[in-house]
Design an enzyme around this catalytic site. Structure first.
Site, PDB file in Angstrom:
ATOM      1  N   HIS A  62       0.850  -1.202   0.000  1.00 37.97           N
ATOM      2  CA  HIS A  62       0.000   0.000   0.000  1.00 37.97           C
ATOM      3  C   HIS A  62       0.886   1.252   0.000  1.00 37.97           C
ATOM      4  O   HIS A  62       0.677   2.163  -0.793  1.00 37.97           O
ATOM      5  CB  HIS A  62      -0.929  -0.001   1.204  1.00 37.97           C
ATOM      6  CG  HIS A  62      -1.608   1.322   1.447  1.00 37.97           C
ATOM      7  ND1 HIS A  62      -2.612   1.798   0.621  1.00 37.97           N
ATOM      8  CD2 HIS A  62      -1.413   2.292   2.386  1.00 37.97           C
ATOM      9  CE1 HIS A  62      -3.001   2.993   1.067  1.00 37.97           C
ATOM     10  NE2 HIS A  62      -2.282   3.311   2.134  1.00 37.97           N
ATOM     11  N   ASP A  66       7.654  21.492 -26.419  1.00 43.34           N
ATOM     12  CA  ASP A  66       7.486  20.164 -25.827  1.00 43.34           C
ATOM     13  C   ASP A  66       8.495  20.085 -24.694  1.00 43.34           C
ATOM     14  O   ASP A  66       9.165  21.073 -24.387  1.00 43.34           O
ATOM     15  CB  ASP A  66       7.756  19.059 -26.870  1.00 43.34           C
ATOM     16  CG  ASP A  66       7.078  17.740 -26.483  1.00 43.34           C
ATOM     17  OD1 ASP A  66       7.278  17.271 -25.355  1.00 43.34           O
ATOM     18  OD2 ASP A  66       6.342  17.183 -27.320  1.00 43.34           O
ATOM     19  N   TRP A  73       6.844   0.081   4.036  1.00 39.45           N
ATOM     20  CA  TRP A  73       7.533   0.664   2.873  1.00 39.45           C
ATOM     21  C   TRP A  73       8.960   1.106   3.196  1.00 39.45           C
ATOM     22  O   TRP A  73       9.770   1.316   2.305  1.00 39.45           O
ATOM     23  CB  TRP A  73       6.729   1.834   2.301  1.00 39.45           C
ATOM     24  CG  TRP A  73       6.953   3.154   2.989  1.00 39.45           C
ATOM     25  CD1 TRP A  73       6.473   3.527   4.211  1.00 39.45           C
ATOM     26  CD2 TRP A  73       7.716   4.261   2.500  1.00 39.45           C
ATOM     27  NE1 TRP A  73       6.881   4.795   4.519  1.00 39.45           N
ATOM     28  CE2 TRP A  73       7.645   5.275   3.477  1.00 39.45           C
ATOM     29  CE3 TRP A  73       8.443   4.516   1.325  1.00 39.45           C
ATOM     30  CZ2 TRP A  73       8.280   6.514   3.323  1.00 39.45           C
ATOM     31  CZ3 TRP A  73       9.077   5.743   1.179  1.00 39.45           C
ATOM     32  CH2 TRP A  73       8.999   6.724   2.171  1.00 39.45           C
ATOM     33  N   SER A  85      13.450   6.220 -13.571  1.00 40.69           N
ATOM     34  CA  SER A  85      12.390   6.974 -14.241  1.00 40.69           C
ATOM     35  C   SER A  85      12.271   8.383 -13.650  1.00 40.69           C
ATOM     36  O   SER A  85      12.185   9.376 -14.383  1.00 40.69           O
ATOM     37  CB  SER A  85      11.063   6.217 -14.095  1.00 40.69           C
ATOM     38  OG  SER A  85       9.983   7.061 -14.350  1.00 40.69           O
ATOM     39  N   SER A  86      12.300   8.471 -12.322  1.00 39.83           N
ATOM     40  CA  SER A  86      12.172   9.780 -11.669  1.00 39.83           C
ATOM     41  C   SER A  86      13.337  10.691 -12.010  1.00 39.83           C
ATOM     42  O   SER A  86      13.150  11.890 -12.238  1.00 39.83           O
ATOM     43  CB  SER A  86      12.143   9.610 -10.147  1.00 39.83           C
ATOM     44  OG  SER A  86      10.925   9.083  -9.735  1.00 39.83           O
ATOM     45  N   HIS A 108      12.795  11.760   4.033  1.00 36.82           N
ATOM     46  CA  HIS A 108      12.146  13.019   4.400  1.00 36.82           C
ATOM     47  C   HIS A 108      12.023  13.977   3.224  1.00 36.82           C
ATOM     48  O   HIS A 108      10.936  14.482   2.966  1.00 36.82           O
ATOM     49  CB  HIS A 108      12.742  13.716   5.616  1.00 36.82           C
ATOM     50  CG  HIS A 108      11.854  14.861   5.981  1.00 36.82           C
ATOM     51  ND1 HIS A 108      10.730  14.718   6.744  1.00 36.82           N
ATOM     52  CD2 HIS A 108      11.838  16.130   5.534  1.00 36.82           C
ATOM     53  CE1 HIS A 108      10.071  15.863   6.768  1.00 36.82           C
ATOM     54  NE2 HIS A 108      10.718  16.737   6.050  1.00 36.82           N
ATOM     55  N   GLU A 163      11.678  13.168   0.319  1.00 38.82           N
ATOM     56  CA  GLU A 163      10.626  12.532  -0.481  1.00 38.82           C
ATOM     57  C   GLU A 163       9.245  13.069  -0.119  1.00 38.82           C
ATOM     58  O   GLU A 163       8.390  13.290  -0.977  1.00 38.82           O
ATOM     59  CB  GLU A 163      10.691  11.014  -0.278  1.00 38.82           C
ATOM     60  CG  GLU A 163       9.522  10.234  -0.826  1.00 38.82           C
ATOM     61  CD  GLU A 163       9.449  10.220  -2.335  1.00 38.82           C
ATOM     62  OE1 GLU A 163      10.480  10.502  -2.981  1.00 38.82           O
ATOM     63  OE2 GLU A 163       8.364   9.938  -2.862  1.00 38.82           O
ATOM     64  N   TYR A 223       8.570  16.016   0.745  1.00 35.90           N
ATOM     65  CA  TYR A 223       8.424  17.317   0.089  1.00 35.90           C
ATOM     66  C   TYR A 223       8.355  17.165  -1.428  1.00 35.90           C
ATOM     67  O   TYR A 223       7.735  17.982  -2.099  1.00 35.90           O
ATOM     68  CB  TYR A 223       9.541  18.257   0.546  1.00 35.90           C
ATOM     69  CG  TYR A 223       9.313  18.577   1.994  1.00 35.90           C
ATOM     70  CD1 TYR A 223       8.398  19.551   2.348  1.00 35.90           C
ATOM     71  CD2 TYR A 223       9.898  17.824   2.996  1.00 35.90           C
ATOM     72  CE1 TYR A 223       8.095  19.785   3.668  1.00 35.90           C
ATOM     73  CE2 TYR A 223       9.602  18.047   4.317  1.00 35.90           C
ATOM     74  CZ  TYR A 223       8.703  19.027   4.644  1.00 35.90           C
ATOM     75  OH  TYR A 223       8.392  19.240   5.962  1.00 35.90           O
ATOM     76  N   SER A 258      -1.418  26.869  -5.857  1.00 39.83           N
ATOM     77  CA  SER A 258      -1.100  28.269  -6.150  1.00 39.83           C
ATOM     78  C   SER A 258      -1.628  28.703  -7.514  1.00 39.83           C
ATOM     79  O   SER A 258      -1.677  29.901  -7.803  1.00 39.83           O
ATOM     80  CB  SER A 258       0.416  28.491  -6.101  1.00 39.83           C
ATOM     81  OG  SER A 258       0.920  28.135  -4.832  1.00 39.83           O
ATOM     82  N   HIS A 274      14.236  13.004  12.542  1.00 41.10           N
ATOM     83  CA  HIS A 274      13.004  13.061  13.347  1.00 41.10           C
ATOM     84  C   HIS A 274      12.169  11.788  13.148  1.00 41.10           C
ATOM     85  O   HIS A 274      11.206  11.574  13.865  1.00 41.10           O
ATOM     86  CB  HIS A 274      12.186  14.328  13.070  1.00 41.10           C
ATOM     87  CG  HIS A 274      11.660  14.462  11.676  1.00 41.10           C
ATOM     88  ND1 HIS A 274      11.399  15.673  11.098  1.00 41.10           N
ATOM     89  CD2 HIS A 274      11.337  13.552  10.736  1.00 41.10           C
ATOM     90  CE1 HIS A 274      10.937  15.501   9.877  1.00 41.10           C
ATOM     91  NE2 HIS A 274      10.889  14.220   9.637  1.00 41.10           N
ATOM     92  N   HIS A 275      12.549  10.957  12.156  1.00 40.56           N
ATOM     93  CA  HIS A 275      11.895   9.654  12.008  1.00 40.56           C
ATOM     94  C   HIS A 275      12.542   8.607  12.911  1.00 40.56           C
ATOM     95  O   HIS A 275      12.132   7.453  12.907  1.00 40.56           O
ATOM     96  CB  HIS A 275      11.970   9.184  10.556  1.00 40.56           C
ATOM     97  CG  HIS A 275      11.244  10.097   9.616  1.00 40.56           C
ATOM     98  ND1 HIS A 275       9.914   9.956   9.319  1.00 40.56           N
ATOM     99  CD2 HIS A 275      11.662  11.189   8.941  1.00 40.56           C
ATOM    100  CE1 HIS A 275       9.540  10.912   8.492  1.00 40.56           C
ATOM    101  NE2 HIS A 275      10.576  11.680   8.240  1.00 40.56           N
ATOM    102  N   THR A 286       6.275  27.090   5.503  1.00 39.29           N
ATOM    103  CA  THR A 286       4.973  26.515   5.177  1.00 39.29           C
ATOM    104  C   THR A 286       3.864  27.473   5.600  1.00 39.29           C
ATOM    105  O   THR A 286       2.881  27.663   4.877  1.00 39.29           O
ATOM    106  CB  THR A 286       4.802  25.150   5.880  1.00 39.29           C
ATOM    107  OG1 THR A 286       5.951  24.350   5.597  1.00 39.29           O
ATOM    108  CG2 THR A 286       3.572  24.428   5.380  1.00 39.29           C
ATOM    109  N   LYS A 337       3.354  30.172   3.102  1.00 38.75           N
ATOM    110  CA  LYS A 337       2.546  29.767   1.960  1.00 38.75           C
ATOM    111  C   LYS A 337       1.058  29.769   2.311  1.00 38.75           C
ATOM    112  O   LYS A 337       0.231  30.291   1.556  1.00 38.75           O
ATOM    113  CB  LYS A 337       2.969  28.382   1.447  1.00 38.75           C
ATOM    114  CG  LYS A 337       4.442  28.336   1.041  1.00 38.75           C
ATOM    115  CD  LYS A 337       4.785  27.108   0.258  1.00 38.75           C
ATOM    116  CE  LYS A 337       4.292  27.167  -1.150  1.00 38.75           C
ATOM    117  NZ  LYS A 337       4.948  28.168  -1.977  1.00 38.75           N
ATOM    118  N   ARG A 386       0.614   0.863  14.942  1.00 38.77           N
ATOM    119  CA  ARG A 386       0.372   0.751  13.507  1.00 38.77           C
ATOM    120  C   ARG A 386       0.996  -0.545  12.994  1.00 38.77           C
ATOM    121  O   ARG A 386       1.812  -1.169  13.692  1.00 38.77           O
ATOM    122  CB  ARG A 386       0.958   1.951  12.771  1.00 38.77           C
ATOM    123  CG  ARG A 386       2.456   2.064  12.907  1.00 38.77           C
ATOM    124  CD  ARG A 386       3.010   3.368  12.351  1.00 38.77           C
ATOM    125  NE  ARG A 386       3.063   3.398  10.896  1.00 38.77           N
ATOM    126  CZ  ARG A 386       3.945   4.129  10.184  1.00 38.77           C
ATOM    127  NH1 ARG A 386       4.837   4.885  10.810  1.00 38.77           N
ATOM    128  NH2 ARG A 386       3.921   4.122   8.879  1.00 38.77           N
TER     129      ARG A 386
HETATM  130 CU    CU Z   1      10.190  13.576   7.917  1.00 38.69          CU
END
Ligand code: CU
Length: 531
Positions: free
Chosen positions: A83, A112, A148, A175-176, A259, A261, A263, A274, A308-309, A334, A337, A456
C-alpha cells in the site's frame, strides 16, 4: 528540409521517406508528445491509486474487528508494505509528473519537453516496475513484510519478493531521475522570450525545485537498497551487527531520502494550489516572490531533519534537539505559503466550483496534518507516538488531503482545457463532499486510536480500540466509493459534455490556463466575459 517546419497536420514528405504516424496502441507506446505522456502518467497514477486503494480497503476490512478474519498476519504485513510503495511511487509521484508533462511546456511557452524521447522512456519504465512490485504477492514468501521503509534486519531475512521490490525501486528511481532532468532542462532552456524565472507560474517553480530534490535523493535510496541487496546475497554486512554493521545506518540513509521525499510529494501540490486559488478568487497570487523563496527554504530544510523519524533509536541529546528544532522551523516557510493563499482569497470574488472546493479542502486538512506534524516533531511526545496510529493519521492528512486533493483540484481546473469539454459540476461536487466527509471519517479517528496507544502495522488489536476502528473502516469505504464518482466525472468529460469556452472560470483575466501568475494588477475586478 526538416519535418519540424511542416504545418501541424500536414503531410510531412521529407526527403528519403514518408513520415509515419502510428495509431492505436502504437501511438501511445511510441509517443513523444508531452500531452500524450502526461495523460499516460495521470492514468497510470489513477490505476495505481485504485490498486493501492484496494490494498487499503483490505487492511481496513481486517481491522474492522479485533482478531483475524480476512487475511493472514503475513499477508496483512505485505499489504501494508505494498500500500505504501504503490501509493508513493505509483500514484502520488507519477501523478505529479503527469501534471508537469501536461502543463510545464504550456505554461512557459515551450514546444514540448526538452528530451521528448527520454520522456517516453521515463513513462514506459513505470508499468514494468509496478508489475514487478506487485509480483511480490505471488512469489514464495510473498512481498516484503517490512512496511515501505524496508528496515533491516527484517528486510535481509525476507524472501525473493524483497529482491523484486529492490529492482522495482531501482527502475522507478531511474524513471524519476530522467523525468527530473527533463523538467529542469525544459524550464531552464525552453522558456519563451520574456518568460523570466520570476515570472513563471508557481507550478513550474514548485516542479523545478522538486526536480532538484529528486536528483539529490533518489540515488541515496538506490544506494540504501543496493546495500540491502549486497547484504542479502553477496556477503556484505552494512546493516548486519554480527558482521560489524549497523541496522540504524539503514535508517539514516533511508530517511535522508525519505524526508525530502515527503516534500517531493507535497511541493508540486503546493504549485497546483497556487494556480487554482488565484483563478477562483479572481485576484493575482499574493506574495509571489515570497512563495518562491518559501519553496526554496522548505527544500533546503528538508535535508536537515531526517532523524526526526528516528527519535527512538537512541540519538545523542544534541542530535535530538537539532532535529527537533530544525523540523519545527519548516513550519515557518509553510506558514508563509498558507497565509499567502489566505491573503490571495481575502476580498476576492470567490466562487466555489469543484477545483476551488478541493483547494479549500486542501487548505483546511493539509494544515491539520501540518499541525500534527509539529506535535510529533516534539521528541518527548514522539517517543510516545512512535509507531502508533497517530502518525498514520498525521501523514495521511498530508498525503491524501494534501497531495491527492491538490491533484483533484488541478484535474477539474484543467479538464476543460485538456478535453475541450466542461465536466459535470454537480457530479464533481458530489465527489468533493464524498471525499471530504469520508476522508475525515476514515482518518480523524486514527488520532484517537494513536493517542490511546494502538500500534500501527499490526493486524490485530485490543478490544477497546474496536469502535473507532469500525468508524474508520466505514469512512475508508466511503472514500473509496467517492473515487468512482471521480472516475465517472472524468470519463464522461472526455467523452462529451458542454464545449469548454475560452475562459471557463469566468476569470476574464490572464490568471486562467497557462499564463503567468501573478497577473497584471488591472485584472481585478472581473469584467464580464464576452464569448
Ligand atoms: Cu520527515
Amino acid at each position: 528540409m526538416s519535418s519540424i517546419t511542416q504545418p501541424i497536420g500536414g503531410h510531412a514528405d521529407v526527403a528519403g521517406g514518408h513520415e509515419h504516424h502510428p495509431s492505436g496502441i502504437m501511438r501511445w507506446i511510441t509517443t513523444t508528445n508531452h500531452k500524450d505522456i502526461g495523460t499516460m502518467y495521470l492514468w497510470f497514477s489513477f490505476t495505481m491509486f485504485i490498486v493501492g486503494g484496494v490494498f487499503a480497503l483490505t487492511i481496513r476490512s481486517e481491522l474492522f474487528e479485533p482478531g483475524m478474519q480476512i487475511v493472514t498476519p503475513e499477508r496483512f504485513n505485505q499489504l501494508i508494505t505494498l500500500h505504501g510503495l504503490v501509493m508513493i511511487f505509483g500514484a502520488l509521484m507519477p501523478g505529479a509528473v503527469g501534471f508537469a508533462n501536461w502543463m510545464i511546456p504550456l505554461q512557459i511557452g515551450a514546444p514540448d519537453m526538452a528530451f521528448a524521447r527520454m520522456n517516453n522512456l521515463s513513462f514506459w519504465l513505470l508499468p514494468p516496475a509496478a508489475i514487478m512490485l506487485l509480483l511480490g504477492l505471488f512469489v514464495p514468501g510473498g512481498a516484503p513484510e517490512t512496511g515501505w521503509t524496508l528496515y533491516p534486519p527484517l528486510s535481509i531475512q525476507q524472501g525473493m519478493g524483497m529482491d523484486l521490490t529492490i529492482f522495482a525501486i531501482h527502475i522507478m528511481g531511474a524513471s524519476s531521475i530522467m523525468g527530473s532532468i527533463n523538467i529542469i532542462t525544459t524550464i531552464l532552456n525552453l522558456r519563451a522570450p520574456g518568460m523570466t524565472l520570476m515570472k513563471m507560474p508557481l507550478f513550474c517553480w514548485s516542479w523545478l525545485i522538486t526536480a532538484y530534490l529528486l536528483i539529490a535523493v533518489m540515488p541515496v535510496l538506490a544506494g540504501a537498497v543496493t546495500m540491502l541487496l549486497t547484504d542479502r546475497h553477496f556477503g556484505t554486512s552494512f546493516f548486519n551487527a554480527a558482521g560489524g554493521g549497523d541496522p540504524v545506518l539503514f535508517q539514516h540513509v533511508f530517511w535522508f531520502f525519505g524526508h525530502p521525499e515527503v516534500y517531493i510529494i507535497i511541493l508540486p501540490a503546493f504549485g497546483l494550489i497556487s494556480e487554482v486559488i488565484p483563478t477562483f478568487s479572481r485576484k493575482p497570487l499574493f506574495g509571489y516572490a515570497s512563495m518562491v523563496y518559501a519553496l526554496c527554504a522548505i527544500a533546503i530544510l528538508s535535508f536537515l531533519v531526517w532523524a526526526h523519524h528516528m527519535f527512538t533509536v537512541g540519538l545523542p541529546a544534541a542530535g535530538i534537539l537539532f532535529y527537533m528544532y530544525a523540523t519545527m522551523m519548516i513550519a515557518v516557510p509553510t506558514g508563509v505559503k498558507v497565509f499567502n493563499w489566505l491573503a490571495t482569497m481575502w476580498r476576492g470574488s470567490i466562487t466555489l466550483e469543484a477545483p476551488m472546493l478541493f483547494a479549500l479542502g486542501f487548505l483546511f486538512l493539509f494544515t491539520t496534518g501540518g499541525f500534527t506534524g509539529l506535535i510529533v516533531a516534539i521528541q518527548p511526545i514522539d517517543v510516545q507516538f512512535q509507531d502508533t496510529y497517530y502518525v498514520v493519521a498525521h501523514f495521511h492528512y498530508v498525503m491524501v488531503a494534501g497531495t491527492l486533493f491538490a491533484f483533484f483540484a488541478a484535474t477539474y481546473y484543467w479538464l476543460p482545457k485538456w478535453t475541450g469539454h466542461m465536466y459535470n459540476e454537480t457530479v464533481a461536487k458530489w465527489h468533493f463532499w464524498g471525499s471530504f466527509i469520508f476522508f475525515n471519517v476514515a482518518f480523524f479517528p486514527m488520532h484517537f486510536l494513536g493517542l490511546a496507544g494502538m500500534p500501527r502495522r499490526i493486524p490485530d488489536y485490543a478490544q477497546q480500540f474496536t469502535n473507532w476502528n469500525q468508524v474508520s473502516t466505514v469512512g475508508a469505504f466511503g472514500f473509496g466509493l467517492s473515487q468512482l464518482i471521480f472516475l465517472y466525472a472524468v470519463v464522461s468529460c472526455i467523452r462529451g459534455g458542454k464545449p469548454a469556452p475560452a475562459k471557463p472560470w469566468d476569470g476574464a483575466t490572464s490568471l486562467e490556463w497557462t499564463l503567468p501568475s501573478p497577473a497584471p494588477y488591472h485584472s481585478f475586478p472581473t469584467p464580464p466575459v464576452v464569448q
